[in-house]
Scaffold this motif. Sequence first.
Motif, short mmCIF file in Angstrom:
data_model
loop_
_atom_site.label_atom_id
_atom_site.label_comp_id
_atom_site.label_asym_id
_atom_site.label_seq_id
_atom_site.Cartn_x
_atom_site.Cartn_y
_atom_site.Cartn_z
N SER A 192 -2.77 26.93 40.98
CA SER A 192 -2.78 28.31 41.44
C SER A 192 -1.61 28.48 42.39
O SER A 192 -0.74 27.62 42.47
CB SER A 192 -4.11 28.65 42.13
OG SER A 192 -4.31 27.82 43.27
N CYS A 197 1.46 25.46 35.71
CA CYS A 197 0.36 24.63 35.22
C CYS A 197 0.87 23.80 34.05
O CYS A 197 1.15 24.35 32.97
CB CYS A 197 -0.82 25.50 34.79
SG CYS A 197 -1.44 26.61 36.08
N TYR A 220 -5.16 30.86 35.99
CA TYR A 220 -4.00 30.00 35.82
C TYR A 220 -4.27 29.02 34.68
O TYR A 220 -5.25 28.26 34.73
CB TYR A 220 -3.71 29.21 37.09
CG TYR A 220 -2.84 29.95 38.08
CD1 TYR A 220 -1.49 29.60 38.24
CD2 TYR A 220 -3.34 30.98 38.85
CE1 TYR A 220 -0.67 30.26 39.14
CE2 TYR A 220 -2.53 31.65 39.76
CZ TYR A 220 -1.20 31.29 39.90
OH TYR A 220 -0.40 31.96 40.80
N HIS A 224 1.44 30.21 31.54
CA HIS A 224 1.15 31.59 31.95
C HIS A 224 2.43 32.42 31.89
O HIS A 224 3.55 31.92 32.01
CB HIS A 224 0.48 31.64 33.32
CG HIS A 224 1.11 30.84 34.41
ND1 HIS A 224 2.27 31.21 35.03
CD2 HIS A 224 0.72 29.68 35.01
CE1 HIS A 224 2.58 30.34 35.97
NE2 HIS A 224 1.66 29.38 35.97
N GLY A 229 -0.17 33.63 37.93
CA GLY A 229 -1.19 33.59 36.91
C GLY A 229 -1.23 34.85 36.06
O GLY A 229 -0.49 35.81 36.29
#
Length: 338
Positions: A192, A197, A220, A224, A229
């Motif tokens: 986050s 990610c 997330y 993304h 996110g």
Amino acid sequence: MLRIDVPRLRRGVLATGLLAALAGCTAPPAGHAPVGPPAPGASSAPPGFEAGLGTGPPAPPPSPAPSTAVPPRPSDGESVLVTDFERAAAGTAYGTEQWRSDGWGTPWELGMSGRTATSGAVAHSGGTSLRVSYPAGKIGPADSGAQAPFALEPRPEYHVSQWIRFGEGFSFGTTSFAGKVGLGLAGGDSCSGGQVCDGTNGFSSRLIWGRDGKAAVYYYSMGHAGAYGDAADLVTDGEQVFWPADRWVNVVQRLRVNTVTGGRANPDGEIEVWVDGVRAAHVTGLRFVSNGDRVDTAYFSSFAGGGDASFAPRTDSEIFYDDLEVATGWPGTAAPAR
């Protein structure tokens, strides 16, 4: 006029400014394990929501087809964590020890000890609920609302249910609008806060508010769309959901982690959200992990967000929470499916 709208799914359509505002205040206290710290070298995005939640929505996307899905029944799983806040007398500060006494273990918290307490003013069931305060002029979990990660046994899927009641006259911001709401789900290192990610640093999914209380789920996952996110509006019966004041609303979220084959993340992760028993969002094709991470955190994360004082509430505001439950199937404390 009461509005409880669960908006249309819109993956990645919220502007970077909006998502940056929501992402900027996720780091835990110094010395504690991270839950979504900002990525090294991540730049701070300008404040404000340039689309969807902030300066006004863009042209609305097409309405989704009515859902015929029926949520799983309570017999499909078991309750893992549940609290109705009845154990402590009204007016009791609800810090780490109180949560642990209810079976909700957490290594750290922000704001729980100073800005949450049991309240006898309103309750969804019994005589008390949890009141969380959002002081005027304050933003971020260090000064607004509360935040804590509650440990779960790692599993590929969980449901979380909560009854939410925004206080009368709740201020969603000053000239910019952003904030997180209640209990979400996360796993691994809980990616986050502007992180990329990559499949090995976890994932997270939480509820948010925007302009006029516009409701969405903010998550997330791998790939993304922007620097922050993605978000999916909550929409029921073709109508956008707005968090209403002075009315209890039940929200259930289900998150299922994707499968992994030979170290490759398969695009079969899912997030579903129901409002008062009606499905409001269903995001499919998600890749959360490429390793063995599972859902292992019920993440209470609720505060006025944003990068400057324009996001701060104009007046002291509060949200009440009651009958929080984490379950392996449809939670027993949730509103019945309709």
